[in-house]
Each structure stands twice: as structure tokens, then as C-alpha cells.
Motif scaffolding. Structure first.
Motif, PDB file in Angstrom:
ATOM      1  N   ILE A   1      40.566 -37.483  49.240  1.00  0.00           N
ATOM      2  CA  ILE A   1      39.489 -38.218  49.907  1.00  0.00           C
ATOM      3  C   ILE A   1      38.136 -37.683  49.450  1.00  0.00           C
ATOM      4  O   ILE A   1      37.203 -38.450  49.178  1.00  0.00           O
ATOM      5  N   SER A   2      38.016 -36.370  49.339  1.00  0.00           N
ATOM      6  CA  SER A   2      36.768 -35.764  48.886  1.00  0.00           C
ATOM      7  C   SER A   2      36.465 -36.165  47.443  1.00  0.00           C
ATOM      8  O   SER A   2      35.308 -36.440  47.093  1.00  0.00           O
ATOM      9  N   ALA A   3      37.477 -36.219  46.591  1.00  0.00           N
ATOM     10  CA  ALA A   3      37.282 -36.641  45.199  1.00  0.00           C
ATOM     11  C   ALA A   3      36.884 -38.121  45.139  1.00  0.00           C
ATOM     12  O   ALA A   3      36.050 -38.514  44.311  1.00  0.00           O
ATOM     13  N   LEU A   4      37.458 -38.930  46.005  1.00  0.00           N
ATOM     14  CA  LEU A   4      37.073 -40.338  46.077  1.00  0.00           C
ATOM     15  C   LEU A   4      35.595 -40.464  46.448  1.00  0.00           C
ATOM     16  O   LEU A   4      34.853 -41.236  45.827  1.00  0.00           O
ATOM     17  N   LEU A   5      35.156 -39.689  47.435  1.00  0.00           N
ATOM     18  CA  LEU A   5      33.741 -39.709  47.825  1.00  0.00           C
ATOM     19  C   LEU A   5      32.844 -39.228  46.686  1.00  0.00           C
ATOM     20  O   LEU A   5      31.746 -39.750  46.490  1.00  0.00           O
TER      21      LEU A   5
ATOM     22  N   LYS B   1      29.939 -41.401  44.859  1.00  0.00           N
ATOM     23  CA  LYS B   1      28.587 -40.855  44.708  1.00  0.00           C
ATOM     24  C   LYS B   1      28.137 -40.929  43.251  1.00  0.00           C
ATOM     25  O   LYS B   1      26.998 -41.294  42.959  1.00  0.00           O
ATOM     26  N   ARG B   2      29.016 -40.595  42.315  1.00  0.00           N
ATOM     27  CA  ARG B   2      28.657 -40.609  40.896  1.00  0.00           C
ATOM     28  C   ARG B   2      28.381 -42.022  40.386  1.00  0.00           C
ATOM     29  O   ARG B   2      27.485 -42.232  39.579  1.00  0.00           O
ATOM     30  N   ASN B   3      29.188 -42.978  40.831  1.00  0.00           N
ATOM     31  CA  ASN B   3      29.070 -44.329  40.285  1.00  0.00           C
ATOM     32  C   ASN B   3      28.049 -45.204  40.985  1.00  0.00           C
ATOM     33  O   ASN B   3      27.519 -46.136  40.377  1.00  0.00           O
ATOM     34  N   THR B   4      27.776 -44.938  42.261  1.00  0.00           N
ATOM     35  CA  THR B   4      26.876 -45.816  42.997  1.00  0.00           C
ATOM     36  C   THR B   4      25.654 -45.103  43.560  1.00  0.00           C
ATOM     37  O   THR B   4      24.680 -45.764  43.914  1.00  0.00           O
TER      38      THR B   4
ATOM     39  N   GLU C   1      31.745 -30.534  47.898  1.00  0.00           N
ATOM     40  CA  GLU C   1      31.687 -29.821  46.617  1.00  0.00           C
ATOM     41  C   GLU C   1      33.081 -29.638  46.026  1.00  0.00           C
ATOM     42  O   GLU C   1      33.254 -29.678  44.807  1.00  0.00           O
ATOM     43  N   VAL C   2      34.079 -29.430  46.880  1.00  0.00           N
ATOM     44  CA  VAL C   2      35.469 -29.354  46.398  1.00  0.00           C
ATOM     45  C   VAL C   2      35.853 -30.678  45.744  1.00  0.00           C
ATOM     46  O   VAL C   2      36.513 -30.704  44.704  1.00  0.00           O
TER      47      VAL C   2
ATOM     48  N   PHE D   1      36.996 -33.953  41.031  1.00  0.00           N
ATOM     49  CA  PHE D   1      36.655 -35.113  40.219  1.00  0.00           C
ATOM     50  C   PHE D   1      36.345 -34.695  38.786  1.00  0.00           C
ATOM     51  O   PHE D   1      36.854 -35.295  37.829  1.00  0.00           O
ATOM     52  N   ASP D   2      35.521 -33.662  38.628  1.00  0.00           N
ATOM     53  CA  ASP D   2      35.183 -33.162  37.290  1.00  0.00           C
ATOM     54  C   ASP D   2      36.427 -32.687  36.545  1.00  0.00           C
ATOM     55  O   ASP D   2      36.602 -32.970  35.359  1.00  0.00           O
ATOM     56  N   PHE D   3      37.290 -31.939  37.231  1.00  0.00           N
ATOM     57  CA  PHE D   3      38.513 -31.442  36.621  1.00  0.00           C
ATOM     58  C   PHE D   3      39.387 -32.598  36.149  1.00  0.00           C
ATOM     59  O   PHE D   3      39.923 -32.574  35.036  1.00  0.00           O
ATOM     60  N   THR D   4      39.508 -33.634  36.976  1.00  0.00           N
ATOM     61  CA  THR D   4      40.339 -34.781  36.622  1.00  0.00           C
ATOM     62  C   THR D   4      39.772 -35.513  35.415  1.00  0.00           C
ATOM     63  O   THR D   4      40.520 -35.910  34.510  1.00  0.00           O
TER      64      THR D   4
END
Length: 72
Positions: A15-19, A23-26, A49-50, A55-58
Motif C-alpha cells: 500500500i505504501s509503495a502504491l502511494l 505521488k511520483r506519477n501525479t 518513506e518505506v 518503489f525505487d527498489f522495484t
């Protein structure tokens, strides 16, 4: 018990990665200023931040895979 805790942890990170991706795209992000407690706000900031890290790792992991390609 341990399996359920692991499952909930993975769900929270997803869920945190989805958020983070939203944030990055919109540019839309949760408004932490509305949280009255500074301690809770700090915990939520750490949680987000987690998600940024996940997200960055993926993105790095998938960009190195031959099964994914970047389309612009």
C-alpha cells in the motif's frame, strides 16, 4: 501468528509503495499536515518513506530484467 504478521507487513508495504507510485506519477500525496499529533505524523512519514524505497527498489530490479522494457 507469524505468518499473519508477515502477510500484514507485506500488505502495508504494498500500500505504501502504491502511494509512492501515485505521488511520483501525479504529484498527489497524503496531506500529513492534517494529522494533529507530531509523533503520529512522523510515523506516517516514515511509513511513506518505506514505500518510496520499495518503489525505487522495484523499478531498479525490473529495469535490470530482460523481461521488462522501458517505453516512452
Amino acid at each position: 501468528m507469524l505468518g499473519k504478521l508477515f502477510h500484514l507487513t507485506v500488505d502495508a508495504i504494498l500500500i505504501s509503495a502504491l502511494l509512492a507510485g501515485i505521488k511520483r506519477n501525479t504529484g498527489i500525496a497524503p496531506s500529513l499536515d492534517l494529522v494533529p499529533s507530531r509523533d503520529v505524523r512522523g510515523l506516517l512519514n516514515s511509513y511513506l518513506e518505506v514505500g518510496e524505497y520499495a518503489f525505487d527498489f522495484t523499478v531498479v530490479f525490473l529495469s535490470r530484467s530482460r523481461y521488462f522494457s522501458r517505453h516512452r
